[in-house]
Design a protein around this motif. Structure first.
Motif, PDB file in Angstrom:
ATOM      1  N   THR A  79       0.915  -1.353  -0.141  1.00 47.54           N
ATOM      2  CA  THR A  79       0.040  -0.091   0.039  1.00 47.54           C
ATOM      3  C   THR A  79       0.807   1.348   0.056  1.00 47.54           C
ATOM      4  OG1 THR A  79      -0.133   0.027   2.468  1.00 47.54           O
ATOM      5  CG2 THR A  79      -1.717  -1.285   1.190  1.00 47.54           C
ATOM      6  N   GLY A  80       1.974   1.378  -0.107  1.00 50.93           N
ATOM      7  CA  GLY A  80       3.029   2.208  -0.101  1.00 50.93           C
ATOM      8  C   GLY A  80       3.568   2.919   1.472  1.00 50.93           C
ATOM      9  N   THR A  81       4.406   3.423   1.666  1.00 49.02           N
ATOM     10  CA  THR A  81       5.028   4.106   2.689  1.00 49.02           C
ATOM     11  C   THR A  81       4.346   5.628   2.765  1.00 49.02           C
ATOM     12  OG1 THR A  81       6.990   5.051   1.693  1.00 49.02           O
ATOM     13  CG2 THR A  81       6.867   2.994   2.727  1.00 49.02           C
ATOM     14  N   ALA A  82       4.412   6.162   4.091  1.00 49.57           N
ATOM     15  CA  ALA A  82       3.871   7.198   4.390  1.00 49.57           C
ATOM     16  C   ALA A  82       4.708   8.549   3.544  1.00 49.57           C
ATOM     17  CB  ALA A  82       4.132   7.794   5.992  1.00 49.57           C
ATOM     18  N   VAL A  83       4.167   9.305   2.890  1.00 53.79           N
ATOM     19  CA  VAL A  83       4.483  10.352   2.271  1.00 53.79           C
ATOM     20  C   VAL A  83       5.763  11.194   3.100  1.00 53.79           C
ATOM     21  CG1 VAL A  83       2.707  12.080   2.680  1.00 53.79           C
ATOM     22  CG2 VAL A  83       4.504  12.167   0.521  1.00 53.79           C
ATOM     23  N   LEU A  84       6.893  11.770   2.584  1.00 53.75           N
ATOM     24  CA  LEU A  84       7.686  12.631   3.441  1.00 53.75           C
ATOM     25  C   LEU A  84       6.900  14.009   3.697  1.00 53.75           C
ATOM     26  CD1 LEU A  84      10.410  12.918   5.238  1.00 53.75           C
ATOM     27  CD2 LEU A  84      11.340  13.781   3.153  1.00 53.75           C
ATOM     28  N   PHE A  97      10.514  10.383  10.396  1.00 50.38           N
ATOM     29  CA  PHE A  97       9.574  10.657   9.331  1.00 50.38           C
ATOM     30  C   PHE A  97      10.323   9.949   8.169  1.00 50.38           C
ATOM     31  CE2 PHE A  97       6.317  12.887  11.351  1.00 50.38           C
ATOM     32  CZ  PHE A  97       4.995  12.438  10.722  1.00 50.38           C
ATOM     33  N   ARG A  98      11.639  10.331   7.899  1.00 49.34           N
ATOM     34  CA  ARG A  98      12.467   9.717   6.842  1.00 49.34           C
ATOM     35  C   ARG A  98      12.449   8.390   6.987  1.00 49.34           C
ATOM     36  NH1 ARG A  98      16.070   6.831   5.032  1.00 49.34           N
ATOM     37  NH2 ARG A  98      16.352   6.150   7.276  1.00 49.34           N
ATOM     38  N   GLU A  99      12.600   7.642   8.049  1.00 51.13           N
ATOM     39  CA  GLU A  99      12.768   6.333   8.249  1.00 51.13           C
ATOM     40  C   GLU A  99      11.284   5.720   7.818  1.00 51.13           C
ATOM     41  OE1 GLU A  99      14.036   2.950  11.525  1.00 51.13           O
ATOM     42  OE2 GLU A  99      13.560   4.951  12.285  1.00 51.13           O
ATOM     43  N   THR A 100      10.227   6.117   8.305  1.00 52.60           N
ATOM     44  CA  THR A 100       9.062   5.491   7.932  1.00 52.60           C
ATOM     45  C   THR A 100       8.575   5.615   6.476  1.00 52.60           C
ATOM     46  OG1 THR A 100       6.917   5.025   8.823  1.00 52.60           O
ATOM     47  CG2 THR A 100       7.410   7.445   8.196  1.00 52.60           C
ATOM     48  N   THR A 101       9.278   6.751   5.803  1.00 58.50           N
ATOM     49  CA  THR A 101       8.941   6.590   4.254  1.00 58.50           C
ATOM     50  C   THR A 101       9.916   5.745   3.526  1.00 58.50           C
ATOM     51  OG1 THR A 101      10.943   8.210   3.993  1.00 58.50           O
ATOM     52  CG2 THR A 101       8.869   9.165   4.431  1.00 58.50           C
ATOM     53  N   VAL A 102      10.864   4.909   4.179  1.00 58.77           N
ATOM     54  CA  VAL A 102      11.564   3.896   3.629  1.00 58.77           C
ATOM     55  C   VAL A 102      11.172   2.740   4.206  1.00 58.77           C
ATOM     56  CG1 VAL A 102      13.877   3.063   3.401  1.00 58.77           C
ATOM     57  CG2 VAL A 102      13.670   5.441   3.232  1.00 58.77           C
ATOM     58  N   THR A 103      10.936   2.530   5.315  1.00 52.27           N
ATOM     59  CA  THR A 103      10.607   0.904   6.110  1.00 52.27           C
ATOM     60  C   THR A 103       9.213   0.801   6.018  1.00 52.27           C
ATOM     61  OG1 THR A 103      10.875   1.833   8.351  1.00 52.27           O
ATOM     62  CG2 THR A 103      12.913   1.212   7.286  1.00 52.27           C
ATOM     63  N   GLY A 104       8.168   1.801   6.132  1.00 51.96           N
ATOM     64  CA  GLY A 104       7.120   1.547   6.742  1.00 51.96           C
ATOM     65  C   GLY A 104       6.984   1.426   8.263  1.00 51.96           C
ATOM     66  N   MET A 105       7.772   1.278   9.067  1.00 50.68           N
ATOM     67  CA  MET A 105       7.862   1.115  10.484  1.00 50.68           C
ATOM     68  C   MET A 105       7.168   2.499  10.974  1.00 50.68           C
ATOM     69  SD  MET A 105       9.236  -1.600  11.946  1.00 50.68           S
ATOM     70  CE  MET A 105       9.761  -1.100  13.512  1.00 50.68           C
ATOM     71  N   PRO A 106       6.111   2.405  12.017  1.00 51.48           N
ATOM     72  CA  PRO A 106       5.449   3.786  12.317  1.00 51.48           C
ATOM     73  C   PRO A 106       6.682   4.755  12.892  1.00 51.48           C
ATOM     74  CG  PRO A 106       4.969   1.681  13.783  1.00 51.48           C
ATOM     75  CD  PRO A 106       5.841   1.204  12.713  1.00 51.48           C
ATOM     76  N   VAL A 107       6.018   5.866  13.282  1.00 48.80           N
ATOM     77  CA  VAL A 107       6.919   6.996  13.757  1.00 48.80           C
ATOM     78  C   VAL A 107       6.743   6.654  15.446  1.00 48.80           C
ATOM     79  CG1 VAL A 107       7.117   9.386  14.163  1.00 48.80           C
ATOM     80  CG2 VAL A 107       6.584   8.601  11.895  1.00 48.80           C
ATOM     81  N   LEU A 108       5.820   6.410  15.630  1.00 41.83           N
ATOM     82  CA  LEU A 108       5.361   6.058  17.124  1.00 41.83           C
ATOM     83  C   LEU A 108       5.322   4.516  17.241  1.00 41.83           C
ATOM     84  CD1 LEU A 108       2.898   8.655  18.475  1.00 41.83           C
ATOM     85  CD2 LEU A 108       5.257   8.889  17.992  1.00 41.83           C
ATOM     86  N   ARG A 109       6.117   4.012  18.084  1.00 45.72           N
ATOM     87  CA  ARG A 109       6.407   2.631  18.191  1.00 45.72           C
ATOM     88  C   ARG A 109       5.981   1.956  19.681  1.00 45.72           C
ATOM     89  NH1 ARG A 109      11.769   2.070  14.815  1.00 45.72           N
ATOM     90  NH2 ARG A 109      11.135   3.152  12.830  1.00 45.72           N
ATOM     91  N   PRO A 110       4.879   1.193  19.789  1.00 43.80           N
ATOM     92  CA  PRO A 110       4.630   0.642  21.019  1.00 43.80           C
ATOM     93  C   PRO A 110       5.457  -0.349  21.584  1.00 43.80           C
ATOM     94  CG  PRO A 110       2.516   0.451  19.358  1.00 43.80           C
ATOM     95  CD  PRO A 110       3.984   0.924  18.690  1.00 43.80           C
ATOM     96  N   GLN A 111       5.131  -0.811  22.807  1.00 40.79           N
ATOM     97  CA  GLN A 111       6.393  -1.441  23.271  1.00 40.79           C
ATOM     98  C   GLN A 111       6.521  -2.834  22.615  1.00 40.79           C
ATOM     99  OE1 GLN A 111       7.608   0.103  25.947  1.00 40.79           O
ATOM    100  NE2 GLN A 111       9.077  -1.428  26.787  1.00 40.79           N
TER     101      GLN A 111
END
Length: 984
Positions: free
Chosen positions: A383-388, A721-735
């Motif tokens: 579905t794509g990554t978040a836009v920067l 945010f740069r990281e999430t645009t590449v990896t899809g990992m969320p900016v806020l990360r639960p435990q």
């Protein structure tokens, strides 16, 4: 007289929009025919227990494997309806994701099959190495680098299982609840009182048709009918359904899809946003369920929603993660219609779910993980990554319904500057538009919109104005007139003319964004150059857009939305595409704003309604929340849940949309907002003005410090945010993402980490709190961000108590992190471009640390050409007693991973952006946690630097204490260059 009646009705509806949540305005499962049928199916299966067998089976003789071996297809039959044909297709993608599709073949009508085309960025690439093995009872494929993944499709009954190392991860139809209601002809009730003759063909086996109170046909099934045990003895809302005063005609008849998805070895599930609840989804079935209704995905305008509920809210992402200490997996069930999801936990190690959708084909992706990181990558590839985002959009946004005039906006800006409070964006709600005709200003209150915007822009700031999807039905409104002439408006159930509903302008119509003819038209509406056929000449490129009410919200419609039997492009009913509708609106708006400039600059678009893939088009917020402590707490969880759905750029209305929060609550909400990706204060038209400069001290001073802290940390946010645009990992990360084997963290959603930065946040959402508990999952040191107190973790996890007075934000730095900040106070982020940096080096137990900094111009797309700075900071032992801190060029080392998933052909460290900031320096380096006082600090092979050292103070219990601090003053190292500092 009719006009007066209609105007009165609208007035009542507008008042109703300002009132409390009314549960009776929205359906429960028991009030939804297809959900009732799905739950009844589940109940019959539970009652039958082991004797329950799914009627769906694969015809082994029909199995066909494609030439590339990546796809197999087969015919599926239901023993209940042998005359109905279904087709099954299973694909294995090159990243290991399995896609399972099933549709009715040769039916009376066509099921909606286009949901994936809107959600996916492209057709997924197929595996080139897969080999299917056929057997007498199943067909299976083993694959993966370690040959540890297996997909097994059992023939009779049909069952699809994803395994890893022989252990079941995901099972489809394991409980036999799969049911694709086939298309059929309606059997009309008899017109006489005489005993009817038996009906030939389908449904005639010992059945009699009788009338029902609602006038629809009801099928009475004799006990010998084999369909009764599976489908039930009566038709239930097959052809028509009434809710309150609305009747939903169902010309296609029943077409719902029921599917059970089981995670046999995963006890926690997350996702399916948006709901106001815990991120680890509580049960809706089984013993002592938290909720008695299923989770509902049906985009709806739910104002003042409950703080704990499975009711549908503004957006829908049909993605569910499942987690255990062994692995993380996920399912993406691509359907655009209303969907209800039951969740139960038969044990603490397994989860059963039941998905019931009103229409659509079965199109389900099985994401094998096995880690959360891999699941996010797999979903992002779909579905794509978040836009920067534009960098300014990560600053503070000031909004209310409504700033009443141009002078009001100017006054608010002046007050921010007088109080030396930073802000980046001022917002205008619906009252800026003349009679709620978007693109047309209210000239009495906003006579000079361009001058007003330029006054804001002169201070380095932007504006955002609202543009809703409803078009006022009057001939002097160019937007409506042109849309009507083009024939691109949603049609009523007759398929003729234009659907008329009621929203803020009164009588309204809605653009059908599923119609390709609407796309260029909508983008043309935002053009600001004079001379276009239609141009928004009273606008500038410093105005960005807020899309609200795009569920769509229809005040006089069923459940405050559009009737399901309305007709869209291609003849599809609104029921088929409802949850996708809002995403298309924000998608086209995003494109429209980007195309105002040449070359294009990054747009900012905020949306309320969303679907899978909406992360590609900007930000969202959690809607019409209340100014209560309960809503503050659940909004933290909702923002986390949206991140799990791929939509990281999320936040909630600071202060609550409704109500007048007391000063303590408002201060705490600003602290919550400052650590959310999207940071906006907003308030209802009936609330008191509560801009932060109106607070009395000490509250005003605390909020000012909080705003400045957000701006200080903007480099951290932008890098995350740069990281999430590449990896899809969320900016806020639960435990559970950060520490997947820590069972204590699986249900934890009141603390979280910001990207890979090492920052751990525990927002305070309780009145009167002076301290709080923070969970440390590892044997590592964590430093208080503000006073450098060192908290010691433990190998099996440990809870610590931290101070949390009103002026204190529980914010810890994980040992081993390096944080880049900009400490100069500025009134807007755009004024920080040339500011120097401070590096905070928080050493771990081993005496090392690492961090990153990503920078570009924050506005254009030049970063996709290689115009950026991406630095890695590393602190590691240089000798027996020494420490070296280095700055390295990650852009040179990993250019293809730079940003937005764009593989760069080449990267030049001396790119144009790097040159533009070549004089920006590091003005301070703070090293926390050195074991001993240094003897000297110098540039490697260079001069001695100016520094000072404060020794640590151990606590008496040896479990913590204030850490030592080494401050290196103005080393004059440049942020865009390689350098090293040696500490001896």
């Amino acid at each position: 007289m009719r006009a007066l009646t209609l105007l009165g009705a609208v007035a009542l509806l507008l008042v109703d929009q300002s009132s409390a949540f009314k549960a009776h305005d929205f359906k429960t499962c028991s009030q939804s025919g297809f959900c009732r049928r799905g739950r009844a199916l589940s109940a019959r299966a539970k009652e039958a227990k082991s004797s329950w067998v799914s009627p769906y089976s694969v015809d082994p003789s029909s199995v066909h494997i494609s030439l590339d071996h990546a796809v197999f297809t087969a015919a599926v039959k239901s023993s209940l309806y042998p005359e109905i044909n279904f087709g099954l297709e299973v694909r294995i993608q090159d990243d290991g994701v399995a896609r399972v599709r099933m549709d009715e073949v040769g039916g009376l009508r066509k099921r909606y099959n286009e949901a994936a085309s809107w959600a996916l960025i492209a057709e997924p690439a197929l595996s080139k190495t897969i080999k299917w093995t056929t057997g007498k009872k199943d067909i299976r494929a083993v694959y993966g680098d370690k040959k540890d993944i297996e997909v097994v499709v059992a023939y009779e009954p049909l069952r699809v299982t994803l395994l890893r190392n022989g252990k079941e991860q995901i099972v489809l139809n394991g409980r036999g609840l799969l049911h694709m209601e086939h298309f059929r002809n309606k059997i009309e009730p008899p017109t006489t009182t005489e005993e009817p003759e038996p009906v030939e063909g389908e449904g005639a086996e010992g059945e009699k048709v009788e009338g029902e109170a609602e006038g629809q046909a009801v099928l009475k099934v004799e006990s010998e009918n084999p369909r009764a045990w599976f489908e039930g003895k009566e038709e239930d809302a097959f052809w028509e359904e009434t809710f309150l005063q609305w009747t939903d005609s169902k010309p296609k008849g029943p077409e719902s899809l029921s599917l059970d998805i089981t995670f046999p070895n995963h006890g926690s599930v997350y996702g399916i946003p948006q709901h106001a609840t815990r991120i680890a989804l509580p049960s809706t079935e089984g013993e002592n369920p938290t909720f008695t209704d299923p989770y509902r995905l049906y985009n709806a305008d739910v104002f003042e929603y409950l703080a704990s509920s499975p009711v549908s809210l503004y957006g829908s992402i049909p993605l569910m993660h499942a987690h255990s200490t062994d692995s993380t997996v996920a399912v993406f069930h691509v359907v655009g219609s209303e969907t209800w999801i039951d969740v139960s936990h038969p044990s603490d190690r397994s989860t059963e779910t039941h998905w019931i959708s009103e229409s659509g084909i079965l199109d389900t992706f099985l994401l094998p993980g096995p880690t959360a990181e891999e699941v996010f990558k797999q979903y992002a590839r779909l579905t794509g990554t978040a836009v920067l985002p534009a960098q300014w959009s990560l600053g503070y946004h000031q909004c209310r319904w409504n700033y009443i005039s141009s002078e009001d906006v100017r006054t608010v800006q002046k007050r921010f500057d007088e109080e030396d409070m930073p802000v980046d964006v001022f917002w205008l709600d619906i009252e800026h538009a003349a009679d709620h005709k978007y693109f047309m200003w209210n000239e009495k209150t906003f006579p000079d919109p361009i001058e007003m915007t330029n006054d804001v822009a002169a201070n380095g700031r932007k504006m955002v104005v609202i543009v809703d999807p409803h078009l006022k039905r009057v001939s002097d409104y160019p937007a409506y007139k042109s849309a009507s002439e083009l024939g691109i408006l949603v049609k009523p159930k007759s398929g003729e003319g234009e659907y008329e509903g009621w929203c803020w302008p009164g009588s309204s119509s809605w653009t059908d964004f599923f119609n390709p003819a609407a796309w260029d038209w909508w983008k043309s509406m935002f053009k600001i150059q004079p001379g276009d056929k239609w141009s928004w000449t009273k606008s500038t490129t410093d105005i960005h857009i807020w899309n609200d009410m795009n569920e769509p919200s229809v005040f006089n419609g069923p459940e405050i939305t559009m009737p399901k039997d309305n007709i869209h492009y291609g003849g599809w009913e609104h029921r088929d595409i409802h949850n996708i509708n809002g995403m298309l609106f924000s998608n086209l708006t995003y494109q429209a704003v980007a195309e105002r400039t040449d070359p294009p600059t990054r747009p900012f678009v905020l949306t309320r309604a969303f679907y899978a893939g909406s992360q590609r088009f900007g930000a969202m917020w959690t809607g019409d929340n209340l100014g209560t402590w309960e809503h503050m707490a659940v909004n933290v969880k909702m923002v986390l849940a949206n991140g799990l759905g791929g939509l990281s750029f999320a936040g909630s209305d600071v202060g609550g949309f409704f109500g007048n929060p007391e000063p303590e609550m408002l201060v705490r909400w600003y602290q919550v907002g400052a650590f959310a990706p999207f940071f906006r204060a907003h308030a209802h038209i009936d609330t008191k003005r509560r801009e932060p400069f109106l607070l009395e001290d000490p509250y005003k001073g605390i909020v000012k410090d909080t705003l400045r802290l957000r701006y200080t940390m903007l480099p951290i946010w932008y890098t995350a945010f740069r990281e999430t645009t590449v990896t899809g990992m969320p900016v806020l990360r639960p435990q559970f993402i950060m520490f997947p084997k820590d069972k204590a963290g699986f249900d934890m959603d009141d603390q979280y980490y910001i990207g890979s930065t090492g920052l751990l946040v525990k927002p305070i959402t309780e009145k009167g709190a002076t301290q709080t508990t923070v969970h440390l999952a590892e044997d590592q040191v964590y430093y208080d961000y503000f006073n450098n107190y060192a908290h010691r973790g433990a190998s099996k996890g440990k809870d610590i108590t931290v101070a949390a007075a009103l002026n204190q934000i529980p914010l810890l730095i994980r040992g081993g992190s390096i944080l880049p900040t900009r400490e100069r106070p500025r009134r807007a982020s755009s004024l920080m471009k040339d500011d120097p940096f401070t590096l905070r080096v928080a050493l771990n137990k081993a005496g090392s640390a690492r961090g990153e900094l990503y920078l570009d111009d924050g506005v254009t797309y030049d970063h996709t050409k290689g115009d950026f700075i991406w630095r890695e900071f590393v602190a590691e032992k240089a000798s027996k007693k020494g420490l070296k801190i280095e700055s390295r060029d990650l852009g040179k080392a990993k250019p293809a991973e730079a940003v937005d998933g764009v593989a760069l052909a080449s990267y030049n460290p001396a790119n144009s952006f790097a040159k533009s900031v070549e004089d920006v320096r590091v003005e301070k380096i703070v090293v926390v946690g050195l074991a001993t006082k240094p003897t000297n600090v110098k540039i490697e092979d260079g001069k001695e630097l100016v520094w000072e050292y404060t020794p640590g103070v151990a606590a008496g219990d040896k479990k913590g204490g204030t850490a030592s601090v080494l401050t290196i003053k103005d080393p004059k190292t440049l942020i865009a260059k390689d350098w090293a500092i040696v500490i001896q």
